[in-house]
Every structure is written in C-alpha cells, then in structure tokens.
Design a protein around this motif. Structure first.
Motif, mmCIF file in Angstrom:
data_model
loop_
_atom_site.group_PDB
_atom_site.id
_atom_site.type_symbol
_atom_site.label_atom_id
_atom_site.label_comp_id
_atom_site.label_asym_id
_atom_site.label_seq_id
_atom_site.Cartn_x
_atom_site.Cartn_y
_atom_site.Cartn_z
ATOM 1 N N ASN A 184 -13.146 -15.933 4.135
ATOM 2 C CA ASN A 184 -11.976 -15.113 4.435
ATOM 3 C C ASN A 184 -12.270 -13.662 4.072
ATOM 4 O OD1 ASN A 184 -10.179 -17.328 5.165
ATOM 5 N ND2 ASN A 184 -10.185 -17.853 2.987
ATOM 6 N N TYR A 185 -11.840 -12.771 4.948
ATOM 7 C CA TYR A 185 -12.035 -11.341 4.694
ATOM 8 C C TYR A 185 -10.744 -10.605 5.012
ATOM 9 C CZ TYR A 185 -13.470 -6.494 5.174
ATOM 10 O OH TYR A 185 -13.548 -5.133 5.038
ATOM 11 N N GLN A 186 -10.441 -9.596 4.195
ATOM 12 C CA GLN A 186 -9.270 -8.779 4.478
ATOM 13 C C GLN A 186 -9.524 -7.325 4.100
ATOM 14 O OE1 GLN A 186 -5.816 -9.017 1.721
ATOM 15 N NE2 GLN A 186 -6.773 -10.899 0.966
ATOM 16 N N LEU A 187 -8.941 -6.442 4.889
ATOM 17 C CA LEU A 187 -8.970 -5.004 4.660
ATOM 18 C C LEU A 187 -7.529 -4.528 4.744
ATOM 19 C CD1 LEU A 187 -10.669 -2.378 4.343
ATOM 20 C CD2 LEU A 187 -10.663 -2.239 6.843
ATOM 21 N N GLN A 188 -7.035 -3.882 3.685
ATOM 22 C CA GLN A 188 -5.603 -3.613 3.594
ATOM 23 C C GLN A 188 -5.334 -2.219 3.032
ATOM 24 O OE1 GLN A 188 -3.498 -5.811 0.544
ATOM 25 N NE2 GLN A 188 -1.589 -5.812 1.690
ATOM 26 N N ARG A 189 -4.315 -1.590 3.582
ATOM 27 C CA ARG A 189 -3.740 -0.376 2.993
ATOM 28 C C ARG A 189 -2.265 -0.670 2.748
ATOM 29 N NH1 ARG A 189 -4.131 5.361 2.759
ATOM 30 N NH2 ARG A 189 -2.104 6.409 2.993
ATOM 31 N N ARG A 190 -1.846 -0.629 1.479
ATOM 32 C CA ARG A 190 -0.474 -0.965 1.138
ATOM 33 C C ARG A 190 0.161 0.151 0.318
ATOM 34 N NH1 ARG A 190 -2.682 -4.547 -3.315
ATOM 35 N NH2 ARG A 190 -1.810 -3.670 -5.233
ATOM 36 N N VAL A 191 1.483 0.204 0.371
ATOM 37 C CA VAL A 191 2.264 1.154 -0.417
ATOM 38 C C VAL A 191 3.053 0.356 -1.442
ATOM 39 C CG1 VAL A 191 3.985 2.983 -0.376
ATOM 40 C CG2 VAL A 191 2.435 2.696 1.573
ATOM 41 N N ASP A 192 2.869 0.664 -2.722
ATOM 42 C CA ASP A 192 3.522 -0.088 -3.794
ATOM 43 C C ASP A 192 4.872 0.532 -4.159
ATOM 44 O OD1 ASP A 192 1.434 -1.818 -3.819
ATOM 45 O OD2 ASP A 192 0.518 -1.053 -5.658
ATOM 46 N N GLN A 193 5.689 -0.284 -4.816
ATOM 47 C CA GLN A 193 7.034 0.139 -5.214
ATOM 48 C C GLN A 193 6.995 0.838 -6.569
ATOM 49 O OE1 GLN A 193 9.984 -0.021 -3.539
ATOM 50 N NE2 GLN A 193 10.849 1.117 -5.256
ATOM 51 N N LEU A 194 7.707 1.935 -6.678
ATOM 52 C CA LEU A 194 7.856 2.618 -7.960
ATOM 53 C C LEU A 194 8.866 1.905 -8.847
ATOM 54 C CD1 LEU A 194 7.989 6.353 -6.853
ATOM 55 C CD2 LEU A 194 6.219 5.313 -8.274
ATOM 56 N N ASN A 195 8.697 2.062 -10.150
ATOM 57 C CA ASN A 195 9.715 1.651 -11.112
ATOM 58 C C ASN A 195 10.670 2.828 -11.277
ATOM 59 O OD1 ASN A 195 11.289 0.870 -13.265
ATOM 60 N ND2 ASN A 195 9.579 0.248 -14.564
ATOM 61 N N PHE A 196 11.890 2.699 -10.779
ATOM 62 C CA PHE A 196 12.829 3.806 -10.806
ATOM 63 C C PHE A 196 13.170 4.260 -12.222
ATOM 64 C CE2 PHE A 196 14.972 3.313 -6.364
ATOM 65 C CZ PHE A 196 13.756 3.637 -5.778
ATOM 66 N N PHE A 197 12.987 3.391 -13.223
ATOM 67 C CA PHE A 197 13.274 3.786 -14.602
ATOM 68 C C PHE A 197 12.305 4.862 -15.094
ATOM 69 C CE2 PHE A 197 15.569 -0.204 -14.452
ATOM 70 C CZ PHE A 197 16.704 0.069 -15.206
ATOM 71 N N ASP A 198 11.140 5.021 -14.419
ATOM 72 C CA ASP A 198 10.209 6.070 -14.808
ATOM 73 C C ASP A 198 10.746 7.461 -14.477
ATOM 74 O OD1 ASP A 198 8.443 4.190 -15.745
ATOM 75 O OD2 ASP A 198 7.258 4.106 -13.902
ATOM 76 N N PHE A 199 11.778 7.541 -13.625
ATOM 77 C CA PHE A 199 12.407 8.823 -13.331
ATOM 78 C C PHE A 199 13.336 9.270 -14.458
ATOM 79 C CE2 PHE A 199 11.081 7.378 -9.203
ATOM 80 C CZ PHE A 199 10.821 8.527 -8.469
ATOM 81 N N ALA A 200 13.730 8.323 -15.318
ATOM 82 C CA ALA A 200 14.705 8.609 -16.373
ATOM 83 C C ALA A 200 14.006 8.743 -17.723
ATOM 84 C CB ALA A 200 15.755 7.501 -16.434
ATOM 85 N N SER A 201 14.533 9.611 -18.584
ATOM 86 C CA SER A 201 14.004 9.766 -19.940
ATOM 87 C C SER A 201 14.454 8.592 -20.810
ATOM 88 C CB SER A 201 14.503 11.077 -20.558
ATOM 89 O OG SER A 201 14.073 12.184 -19.798
#
Length: 707
Positions: free
Chosen positions: A462-479
């Motif tokens: 099996n072979y795969q080539l992938q470009r993905r966009v990961d989800q941010l943790n919205f709590f990192d926007f807050a202090s």
C-alpha cells in the motif's frame, strides 16, 4: 484495608465461578441450533472481493465473542484505529479503519470501538479485511475492516449488550461505575439503538518530589498524593432505516455530563522555611450534547448523501493552588475559566460508478465553529477571599467559517492494482477577539493518492501520498494560567492551521496458518506545527513553527502458535518508532517536537485453552514521549518501566464472559522532571524538581455479555 479486602473478596468470588468449570471440557465449535450459525447459514452472502480476507463467525468460535468488537479485535494483524473524528476538520474523509455494512461511522461523538461494542456477535455475518484504496470511501488506506451484518438482523426482538469494568486501586476510591449498556432492535421498520455509557476513572499516584537549587543542592523533599476522579455518563439514541425504495437515513442524538476532579497535596520540610503544605484542586463540571443525521437516496446515475451535525459543550473549570508555610503564612492563586464550544456542519456527497468500473464522488462541506471563553485570575487575600487580577485574557471569542470541496476518483488499474485519488481545497475565515485578534482568510489545496498493489496471493503493498490540513485547538487563542506550576500561556491570535505533506509505504504479508504481519515507513514535511514560541520578550504561548520533518516506522503482527504445538495461543504486537524534528524558536537548533511520541511497544499473549471455556494471557506496554519544551523550562513526564498485566478469562459464567486482570505487575512508576531557568532556557538554572510517584498493583474485572 477495606478497599483491598473488597478487591480480594471479588477475586475469590470470580475464582469460585471459574473453578467448577475446570473439570468440564466444552466444545468451542458452533453446534446445531446455535443462533449465530443458523442466521449466517440462512443468509446468502456475496463472495469476497478480490484481495479481501474474509472471517466468518466460525473463525471466532474459539473466543466465544459477545460483540462485534470481540470479533474484530481477534483478526490477525489488524489494529483498530481508535478515537473519533473530533480531532479532524469537520467530517471530511474517513479517519477510522472500520466500516459497518460498507459505510463509515459519520458521527463525531462515536468511535469505532463504541459502535462495534453495541453490535451483538450474533448479528455479524462476516468481517472482510480489504485494502482501503479499493473502496469508494475517501480517506481510507491500508487494511480496513468491513463488518457486514446478517440480513434481517434488525429484528423486532431487542438485543442488549452489557460491559461492566470496575477496578480497585490501593489508596484510592473504588471504581464501580465504569461500563456501558446498550440495546438494539426494530420498531416499525426503524432500527433503534439506545446506549448509556460511563467512562469512569478513579486514578492516582503518590511518592516523593525533590527540589534542587540552581547548583543542584537539594532544598526540600515533598511527600505527595494525587488523585484523578472522573465520571462521564453519556446517553445516546441512534435511529436508522432503509425504505422500500432503497433510501437510507440515520439520526443520532446524544447528551453527556462530565464531572472531573483532580487533587494533589504535599508536605515538605525545608531547612529555612520549615514545614510547607501545598494543595491543588481542579474541578470541571461540563455538559454537552450533539444532534446529527444523514439521508441517502438515488439520484440520476448515482446516490446523494446529505449529512448534518450540531454539537455544543459548556465547560466551567476552576483551578486552585494554596500554599501554607510555617514561616511566611498562607498564599494562593485561583484560575477560573468557562468555555462554550459550538460546531455546525453540513455536508453533501454524490457518488456514482461508470460502466467501465470507475468510482466517482463529489463532496461539498460547510462548517461553523465557535469558542467563547470567560476567564479570571485571582490571588488569595488574608481574609480568605480571592481578589481578581488583570492578566489580559479575561474574554476571548474565536470563530471559524470554513467551506471545502473535493473530487474522488477510484478504479482498478490492473487485476491486482487499485488506485484512489482525492483532490480538494478549503476556504476558511478565522477570527479571534483575544490578544492580537484579527480576521484572516485562507485558501488551502489538499488531497490524497492511494495505491494498493496485490503483489502475490499473500502479499500487498500500500502506498499513499497526502496533503492534509489539521485542526487548531481554539483554546490556544486564549490566555491561561497554570497555578500549580506558576506559569501560563499568552493567547495568540495569529495562529494558522498546520499543513502536513505526508507519504507512506506499507507492506502487508499474510502468513497463512502463522498469522499476519505488516510494516510501514512514513515521512512528512509539516508546515506551521504548533508548539511553544516567544510572543514578546517576556511572554510565551502556543504558536506556529517553521517547516518540520516527521519520521515513522511501525509494525503490526499476529503470530499464531498452533503449528509450534501450542494450540489456541497467539502473540499480538504493535510497534512504533517516531521522530518529529522541529526548529527550536529560541535557539534555532533542531530538537524533538514537544510531547511527541518517540516509541510504542505493545505486545500481548493470549491462550484459549482447547476443549474448555477458559483463556489466559499477559501484556507488555511501554510508551515514551519527548519533553515539553517551554521558553523558560523543560518538563519531562514519563513512565519508569513498562506496564505489565496478566488475566484469566471464563467465556460462559451464566452467559457472560468474565475476565479478571492483575495490572501493573512490574510496578511501573510515573516520573516528572522539571528544570526551570532564571529567564530563558539558554540562561542559568533557577531550580529543578524531580518527582517519582507509584500507583501500585491492582485488580480489574471485566464482564461482557448479551441479553
């Protein structure tokens, strides 16, 4: 002593149930009149697809499975990808390697294990292990388990599955409430599943922590006791129906309460300050709910599926840290945070197959995610009250509006070679009202190429080539403020989602009567990974890093020992080695990503004694993560030694499977080493701490069955 006595009495009771069966040899093969065998024999099933490995109920008979999960877990060389789709962006492509009746689990609140646990073994017609690239399900690669249910299994009679898993740990409260009960059946042609699940835990550990000054001279030794108590009852309803015209619809509704209490206390005697007592307590009282469904119907030459989902979570959390000094009096801090999270998703998928055997799918998805945080940092006053202190993160709101489109193409390029190509792009508008808050808009291409090559009758590449966009943790926007360790993170409104460009090559070998084995090699170039970065000359927080290199080698295998003369015995292994190399934002040198997995070793032995209902086994688990690297500290939390367990199991105690496990036989301990610097970690050391906590050996009872 009372808790240990309760555990010992339960052990005696379980062994008493097992003892009378030792003298009775029972056949593990299906017998005439067996419900599973009869239902399966009466059902006309299609032949396995080319390259698929089929497992029927008879292949699992020696294990006396109670649920579909019991069956899939016994497939040689197959490991279920755990977790829900909750960490991914929206619903998107499939993220787990389990299908039910050829369809993925499109519910972000239910993972594969939970779904399989609610299906009785008697409802399973067969399990096919197929190559993900050969399926018209975007996102699937490698080995995939397709669990096919017996035709007409949605009967009027309801079937109830039960799992109860208490454990008893020394010096901690007994855990009696961990388990799940679910019932499935049909009302008026609609398949109904109602479940109540509580992932309860009563964990903890204890031991000394030593503190040293910048020159390595010991200042004090604390005697610490920590406990982590949690109850997470979740009630869920699932409805499914297939109309006479072939339309399919599903409806899911769930609600959950979470009560989590973490507490730690310590006593230290220092040479100058005398006795020092510290108390930390964290309380979270959360409630959440989700509602979703899908509807699939024929349209033109293909089928259209419409999916909708809404989730909401309310999470108030209070952390309090109090210090009592014999010389110096009392001081303390409190950090309170209340968070409201929401997610709304609409998705449409239209798929069709051409006369030439090509599978196509077009998908559109829109999502709206929000996070509202109200926070307060306060210090303890002489009168016992807490006075709020401005820290700059009192209120934060984060919003993301996202849309994506994708096109998937799949077909057989040759009798032994299948391919799947997924091309897509997403648009997102991300805004934050916290520190550096602003609104930004992005367009990101993504996609995946997957190939499955049947090199020989028993060998697949099996072979795969992938470009993905990961989800941010919205709590990192807050202090936030960590009152226990006297540090915090500033909010960062400039965060962007990481993008991972990944390639993987996997070799799968069917060893026939010896079992199954696979090995995979993966490399990824990651952009904008999230780690600790400087936000100003004096503050730090979560932020994006320059390009990073991620490496992984993994292997999964099952070795059947029958040919060596050990009938009914098998060894399972799951091994992983990783290196996630990132540029340090402070020094510019290469280092491991904070808290990244470095290796995993998971090996287990199981022996089902022929001619009996007894089984026994043991397991060895060891996992290590790289240190958490802050700008002014290095924190290394790890386990000292491996986690070893042994179990004995009886497959028919009044119709239930009962397993008793003795856990942590090797006496694994939890370790935490922290070095804190005067300013940044390229300067002098202020102090260091070394913690060593044990949690003892303990019993766990697992009872599963169907009614």
């Amino acid at each position: 002593m009372m808790r240990m006595t309760a555990g010992a009495s339960t052990l005696a009771m379980a062994m008493g149930l097992l003892a009378p069966q030792l003298a009775v040899a029972q056949s593990a093969e299906p017998v005439a009149g067996d419900a599973t065998a009869t239902a399966t024999a009466a059902t006309a099933v299609p032949a396995p697809a080319d390259g698929a490995q089929r497992y029927t109920p008879g292949d699992f008979a020696s294990f006396s499975p109670r649920t579909a999960l019991d069956m899939v877990e016994k497939v040689p060389g197959f490991v279920i990808v755990t977790g829900t789709n909750g960490g991914a962006r929206g619903l998107g492509a499939a993220t787990e390697n389990v299908l039910i009746n050829g369809e993925r689990i499109a519910n972000k609140s239910t993972d594969a294990r939970s779904a399989l646990q609610r299906i009785a073994a008697s409802q399973v017609a067969y399990v096919d292990i197929v190559d993900g690239a050969s399926l018209n399900v975007p996102g699937l690669t490698g080995q995939v388990a397709n669990v096919v249910l017996v035709a007409g299994t949605a009967q009027a009679r309801f079937t109830t599955t039960i799992r109860w898993q208490p454990d008893w740990r020394p010096r901690l409260d007994d855990n009696w409430l961990n388990g799940e009960v679910s019932t499935t059946g049909t009302i008026g042609g609609t398949h109904v599943t109602l479940s109540l699940k509580n992932e309860a835990n009563r964990n903890g550990h204890w031991g000394p922590e030593q503190r040293f000054d910048g020159n390595g001279v010991r200042q004090s030794t604390r005697d610490e006791l920590a406990s982590y108590r949690g109850d997470r009852p979740r009630l869920a309803l699932a409805l499914a129906r297939t109309t006479a015209g072939g339309d399919k619809w599903n409806f899911n509704l769930g609600g959950q309460l979470q009560k989590l209490v973490d507490a730690a206390s310590s006593v230290a005697v220092g040479p100058t300050n005398g006795t020092l007592r510290e108390t930390f307590k964290s309380v979270e009282d959360e409630h959440n709910f989700d509602v979703g469904g899908d509807y699939e119907f024929g349209l033109g030459q293909g089928r259209l599926k419409l999916i909708g989902l809404y989730r909401f979570e309310h999470s108030p959390n209070v952390d309090t840290f109090i210090v009592d000094r014999a010389i110096g009096g009392r001081s303390g801090e409190r950090f309170t945070q209340t968070a409201d999270e929401g997610e709304s998703i609409l998705r449409g998928e239209y798929g069709w197959r051409t006369a030439g055997g090509t599978d196509w799918q077009v998908a559109l998805e829109g999502a709206y995610n929000t996070l509202d945080v109200d926070a307060e940092f306060a210090t303890l006053q002489p009168d016992g009250s807490f006075l709020p202190v401005i820290f700059g993160g009192e209120k934060t709101r984060v919003e993301e509006k996202r849309g994506e489109a994708s096109l998937t193409w799949g077909r057989a390029l040759a009798p032994n070679l299948t391919a799947q190509i997924n091309l897509g792009a997403e648009y997102s508008a991300l805004s934050s009202s916290g520190p550096d808050g602003l609104t930004r808009r992005f367009v990101r291409p993504k996609g995946k190429l997957a190939l499955a090559w049947k090199v020989g009758p028993r060998t697949t590449i099996n072979y795969q080539l992938q470009r993905r966009v990961d989800q941010l943790n919205f709590f990192d926007f807050a202090s936030s403020v960590d009152v226990a360790n006297g540090q915090g993170n500033g909010g960062n409104g400039l965060l962007v989602p990481p993008v991972v460009n990944r390639t993987e090559l996997e070799f799968v070998q069917d060893l026939s009567a010896w079992g199954n084995a696979s090995v995979a090699f993966a490399y990824a170039y990651a952009q904008d990974l999230v780690d600790q970065i400087p936000l100003s000359p004096t503050t730090e927080g979560r932020g994006n890093l320059p390009g990073a290199h991620l490496y992984r080698i993994s292997s999964k295998a099952t070795l059947l020992l029958d040919r060596l003369g050990w009938k009914g015995a098998r060894i399972n292994s799951d091994l992983t080695w990783r290196r996630n190399r990132v540029r340090d934002p402070l020094t510019g040198s290469w280092r491991d990503q904070s808290e990244g997995q470095e290796y995993l070793v998971d090996v287990s032995l199981r022996h089902d004694i022929p001619g009996s209902e007894l089984a026994w086994g043991a397991s060895y688990f060891d996992e290590h993560f790289s240190p958490n690297v802050r700008l002014n500290a290095i924190e290394n939390e790890y386990n000292d030694g491996a986690f070893v367990a042994a179990f004995v199991e009886h497959k028919d105690v009044a119709g239930f499977t009962v397993r008793l496990t003795y856990r942590n036989l090797a006496g694994q301990k939890n370790r935490f080493d922290r070095t804190v610097f005067v300013d940044r970690r390229n300067g002098p050391i202020a102090f260091s701490e070394s913690r060593r906590r044990e949690f003892g050996r303990y019993f766990q009872l697992t009872v599963t069955g169907t009614l």
